[in-house]
Enzyme design. Structure first.
Site, PDB file in Angstrom:
ATOM      1  N   HIS A  43       0.839  -1.206   0.000  1.00  0.00           N
ATOM      2  CA  HIS A  43       0.000   0.000   0.000  1.00  0.00           C
ATOM      3  C   HIS A  43       0.876   1.259   0.000  1.00  0.00           C
ATOM      4  CE1 HIS A  43       0.920  -1.151   4.092  1.00  0.00           C
ATOM      5  NE2 HIS A  43       0.836   0.120   4.429  1.00  0.00           N
TER       6      HIS A  43
ATOM      7  N   THR B 254       2.177   4.554  -4.426  1.00  0.00           N
ATOM      8  CA  THR B 254       3.174   4.450  -5.501  1.00  0.00           C
ATOM      9  C   THR B 254       4.272   3.444  -5.141  1.00  0.00           C
ATOM     10  OG1 THR B 254       4.270   6.399  -4.547  1.00  0.00           O
ATOM     11  CG2 THR B 254       2.877   6.780  -6.473  1.00  0.00           C
ATOM     12  N   ARG B 255       4.813   2.776  -6.163  1.00  0.00           N
ATOM     13  CA  ARG B 255       5.970   1.888  -6.019  1.00  0.00           C
ATOM     14  C   ARG B 255       6.900   2.142  -7.203  1.00  0.00           C
ATOM     15  NH1 ARG B 255       4.431   1.144  -1.578  1.00  0.00           N
ATOM     16  NH2 ARG B 255       4.193  -0.776  -0.418  1.00  0.00           N
TER      17      ARG B 255
ATOM     18  N   LYS C  24       7.301  12.158  -1.451  1.00  0.00           N
ATOM     19  CA  LYS C  24       7.223  10.875  -0.730  1.00  0.00           C
ATOM     20  C   LYS C  24       8.602  10.220  -0.690  1.00  0.00           C
ATOM     21  CE  LYS C  24       5.441   6.202  -1.155  1.00  0.00           C
ATOM     22  NZ  LYS C  24       4.768   5.239  -2.027  1.00  0.00           N
TER      23      LYS C  24
ATOM     24  N   HIS D 237      15.141  -0.380   5.304  1.00  0.00           N
ATOM     25  CA  HIS D 237      15.357  -0.942   6.646  1.00  0.00           C
ATOM     26  C   HIS D 237      15.208   0.114   7.731  1.00  0.00           C
ATOM     27  CE1 HIS D 237      16.434  -4.546   4.570  1.00  0.00           C
ATOM     28  NE2 HIS D 237      17.468  -3.967   3.988  1.00  0.00           N
TER      29      HIS D 237
ATOM     30  N   CYS E  58       4.465   0.243   6.895  1.00  0.00           N
ATOM     31  CA  CYS E  58       4.325  -0.814   5.888  1.00  0.00           C
ATOM     32  C   CYS E  58       5.329  -1.907   6.282  1.00  0.00           C
ATOM     33  CB  CYS E  58       4.683  -0.204   4.542  1.00  0.00           C
ATOM     34  SG  CYS E  58       4.436  -1.241   3.099  1.00  0.00           S
TER      35      CYS E  58
ATOM     36  N   LYS F 138       7.414  -4.077  -8.282  1.00  0.00           N
ATOM     37  CA  LYS F 138       7.566  -3.876  -9.734  1.00  0.00           C
ATOM     38  C   LYS F 138       7.530  -5.195 -10.506  1.00  0.00           C
ATOM     39  CE  LYS F 138      11.684  -2.041  -8.661  1.00  0.00           C
ATOM     40  NZ  LYS F 138      11.835  -2.568  -7.273  1.00  0.00           N
TER      41      LYS F 138
HETATM   42  C1  LIG Z   1       7.401   1.014   2.515  1.00  0.00           C
HETATM   43  C2  LIG Z   1       7.643   0.097   1.363  1.00  0.00           C
HETATM   44  C3  LIG Z   1       8.104   0.624   0.165  1.00  0.00           C
HETATM   45  C4  LIG Z   1       8.364  -0.204  -0.920  1.00  0.00           C
HETATM   46  N1  LIG Z   1       8.774   0.339  -2.101  1.00  0.00           N
HETATM   47  C5  LIG Z   1       8.916  -0.447  -3.195  1.00  0.00           C
HETATM   48  C6  LIG Z   1       9.169   0.131  -4.458  1.00  0.00           C
HETATM   49  O1  LIG Z   1       9.265   1.355  -4.595  1.00  0.00           O
HETATM   50  N2  LIG Z   1       9.271  -0.695  -5.535  1.00  0.00           N
HETATM   51  C7  LIG Z   1       9.134  -2.045  -5.425  1.00  0.00           C
HETATM   52  O2  LIG Z   1       9.246  -2.742  -6.443  1.00  0.00           O
HETATM   53  N3  LIG Z   1       8.859  -2.622  -4.230  1.00  0.00           N
HETATM   54  C8  LIG Z   1       8.741  -1.854  -3.130  1.00  0.00           C
HETATM   55  N4  LIG Z   1       8.433  -2.402  -1.915  1.00  0.00           N
HETATM   56  C9  LIG Z   1       8.325  -3.853  -1.808  1.00  0.00           C
HETATM   57  C10 LIG Z   1       7.024  -4.366  -2.369  1.00  0.00           C
HETATM   58  O3  LIG Z   1       5.975  -3.482  -2.094  1.00  0.00           O
HETATM   59  C11 LIG Z   1       6.782  -5.756  -1.803  1.00  0.00           C
HETATM   60  O4  LIG Z   1       7.908  -6.564  -2.097  1.00  0.00           O
HETATM   61  C12 LIG Z   1       5.543  -6.386  -2.419  1.00  0.00           C
HETATM   62  O5  LIG Z   1       4.462  -5.506  -2.317  1.00  0.00           O
HETATM   63  C13 LIG Z   1       5.253  -7.713  -1.731  1.00  0.00           C
HETATM   64  O6  LIG Z   1       4.059  -8.234  -2.226  1.00  0.00           O
HETATM   65  P1  LIG Z   1       3.445  -9.543  -1.565  1.00  0.00           P
HETATM   66  O7  LIG Z   1       2.328  -9.960  -2.445  1.00  0.00           O
HETATM   67  O8  LIG Z   1       4.540 -10.494  -1.253  1.00  0.00           O
HETATM   68  O9  LIG Z   1       2.887  -9.047  -0.136  1.00  0.00           O
HETATM   69  P2  LIG Z   1       1.470  -8.395   0.207  1.00  0.00           P
HETATM   70  O10 LIG Z   1       1.030  -7.483  -0.882  1.00  0.00           O
HETATM   71  O11 LIG Z   1       1.561  -7.877   1.592  1.00  0.00           O
HETATM   72  O12 LIG Z   1       0.484  -9.623   0.156  1.00  0.00           O
HETATM   73  C14 LIG Z   1       0.467 -10.644   1.111  1.00  0.00           C
HETATM   74  C15 LIG Z   1      -0.958 -10.872   1.491  1.00  0.00           C
HETATM   75  O13 LIG Z   1      -1.076 -12.100   2.206  1.00  0.00           O
HETATM   76  C16 LIG Z   1      -2.109 -11.947   3.132  1.00  0.00           C
HETATM   77  N5  LIG Z   1      -1.983 -12.991   4.152  1.00  0.00           N
HETATM   78  C17 LIG Z   1      -0.960 -13.159   5.024  1.00  0.00           C
HETATM   79  N6  LIG Z   1      -1.176 -14.216   5.815  1.00  0.00           N
HETATM   80  C18 LIG Z   1      -2.378 -14.749   5.427  1.00  0.00           C
HETATM   81  C19 LIG Z   1      -3.151 -15.846   5.887  1.00  0.00           C
HETATM   82  N7  LIG Z   1      -2.728 -16.634   6.900  1.00  0.00           N
HETATM   83  N8  LIG Z   1      -4.328 -16.101   5.280  1.00  0.00           N
HETATM   84  C20 LIG Z   1      -4.775 -15.314   4.228  1.00  0.00           C
HETATM   85  N9  LIG Z   1      -4.078 -14.242   3.780  1.00  0.00           N
HETATM   86  C21 LIG Z   1      -2.886 -13.967   4.366  1.00  0.00           C
HETATM   87  C22 LIG Z   1      -1.879 -10.553   3.663  1.00  0.00           C
HETATM   88  O14 LIG Z   1      -3.027 -10.028   4.298  1.00  0.00           O
HETATM   89  C23 LIG Z   1      -1.510  -9.785   2.403  1.00  0.00           C
HETATM   90  O15 LIG Z   1      -2.629  -9.158   1.799  1.00  0.00           O
HETATM   91  C24 LIG Z   1       8.159  -1.604  -0.805  1.00  0.00           C
HETATM   92  C25 LIG Z   1       7.675  -2.131   0.392  1.00  0.00           C
HETATM   93  C26 LIG Z   1       7.388  -1.292   1.468  1.00  0.00           C
HETATM   94  C27 LIG Z   1       6.856  -1.873   2.731  1.00  0.00           C
END
Ligand SMILES: Cc1cc2nc3c(=O)[nH]c(=O)nc-3n(C[C@H](O)[C@H](O)[C@H](O)COP(=O)(O)OP(=O)(O)OC[C@H]3O[C@@H](n4cnc5c(N)ncnc54)[C@H](O)[C@@H]3O)c2cc1C
Length: 372
Positions: free
Chosen positions: A47, A50-51, A259, A264, A308, A341
């Protein structure tokens, strides 16, 4: 009573899970997405409006071919959704020339023939007047960099998949049953031929992978000269200030502020449900100090602060594979703060692994075997 049975179940419908649903459903499979919170939500890693997306990739040159495919797939999704999901601003990767961000970014451009320019701090400030790099820094400008709209990307993947989604339903566990799998949720049990685990910061508890959640904070600071922070005058950036410290930032978009975040942040890792989700003055102070030094026209009062979660693997590279002891289960985790991304191409890879057992994409450096 007979349990419901699906071709594939995706657990966690965030950035990666929504893309996996989309690609599985596109291949004609009956797919169920189980999500503990909402789609999208503000409690995971995806969330904050933007990313950054960029082709120049200092983290490892082997990500570049995956990024090319990610751009292609994002373009396809935009066309299908009929909305803009990716804004191109150019990307700046800057810092001391002998350190990772500058040298790794340059290397990826050279090895993969990416268009780029090398700029000294004076030239960066002339073209993009909000920037005040240190005189000892050098910058790589890569014109294809920009930002994605993560909440809109998740909604588009989920909606266009046509898959069944169950939100507010937490998965408690799963077990292999014959060639398939049984999944236990707060509401009951469901079964499938294949299971895709994309639970972000919760991959440790759900998949038994070495993924550690880490608290991050994003700030939107009020610029004194907002015109310098418009997307057409402000490339997204990664800026390394010393061996240990890297920051990233964006032009103003929707929330009218500059932003930024620090990789870390305050190094606060732990179980995801125990990490502090409130932003505090100390969080703001750290980010404002950086802004005051390198983006002095963007260091006004905080308009918004959000927390986040990063989801770190031991080497900060992704974990994409079938589980060795249960090959019907595919994992996509450990995106270590740089994964968004890639969601579009990771969705494709997870669907390949789940349905074909392998993928044409070069993911050897992301497989589990490297961890020993
Ligand atoms: C502050 C911040 C800035 C970032 N900036 C960048 C950027 O500029 N560019 C970039 O490429 N990446 C960036 N990243 C990294 C990127 O956003 C993440 O790597 C990516 O969004 C991870 O996606 P995901 O699907 O693994 O996790 P998520 O999108 O968090 O999805 C995981 C989902 O699993 C669900 N879940 C967990 N456990 C369970 C369960 N037991 N049962 C059912 N559902 C469950 C959660 O509720 C969640 O919705 C950033 C991250 C952060 C925190």
């Amino acid at each position: 009573m007979a349990r419901e049975r699906w071709d594939a179940i995706v657990v966690g419908v965030g950035g990666m899970g929504s893309a996996a649903l989309y690609h599985l459903a596109r291949r004609g499979k009956r797919v169920l997405g189980l999500e503990r919170f909402g789609v999208p939500n503000e409690l995971g890693s995806s969330h904050g409006l933007t990313r950054i997306i960029r082709l120049a990739y200092y983290e490892h040159v082997a990500y570049v071919p995956l990024l090319r495919r990610a751009y292609e797939l994002w373009g396809g999704l935009e066309a299908e959704a009929g909305e803009r999901l990716l804004h191109v601003t150019g990307s700046i990767d800057a810092g001391p020339p002998d350190q990772l961000v500058f040298s790794g970014s340059l290397r990826s451009c050279e090895e993969h023939g990416l268009p780029h320019e090398l700029l000294d701090p004076a030239e960066v400030a002339r073209r993009f007047p909000a920037y005040r790099l240190d005189p000892s820094h050098l910058a790589v400008l890569q014109p294809d960099g920009g930002f994605l709209l993560p909440e809109r990307c998740i909604a588009a993947h989920a909606q266009l998949s046509g898959a069944e989604l169950r939100t507010g339903e937490r998965v408690l566990g799963w077990e292999p049953v014959g060639e398939g799998v049984r999944v236990r949720t707060e509401r009951g049990e469901v079964e499938a031929e294949r299971l895709v685990l994309t639970a972000g910061a919760w991959m440790g508890e759900l998949a038994g992978l070495p993924v550690v959640a880490e608290r991050q904070v994003l700030a939107w600071l009020e610029p004194s000269r907002p015109e310098l922070f418009e997307p057409d005058r402000f490339p997204v950036f990664n800026l390394q200030v010393d061996e240990e410290e890297r920051y990233y930032g964006f032009p103003a978009f929707e929330i009218p502020g500059f932003k930024l975040g620090r990789y870390h942040h305050l190094r606060e890792g732990g179980p995801p449900d125990e990490l502090d989700r409130e932003p505090h003055q100390e969080d703001e102070r750290v980010l404002r100090e950086f802004a005051a030094r390198y983006f002095p026209d963007g260091a006004g009062p905080a308009l918004t602060l959000k927390t986040c979660l990063f989801e770190n693997s031991p080497d900060e590279h992704f974990l994409l594979d079938r589980l060795p002891d249960a090959p019907q289960v595919v994992v996509g985790g450990g995106f270590s703060g740089h994964g968004f991304k890639f969601c579009s191409v990771v969705g494709e890879i997870l669907a390949d692994l789940a349905l074909d057992g392998d993928t044409r994409h070069e993911i050897g450096f992301l497989r589990l075997a490297r961890l020993g």
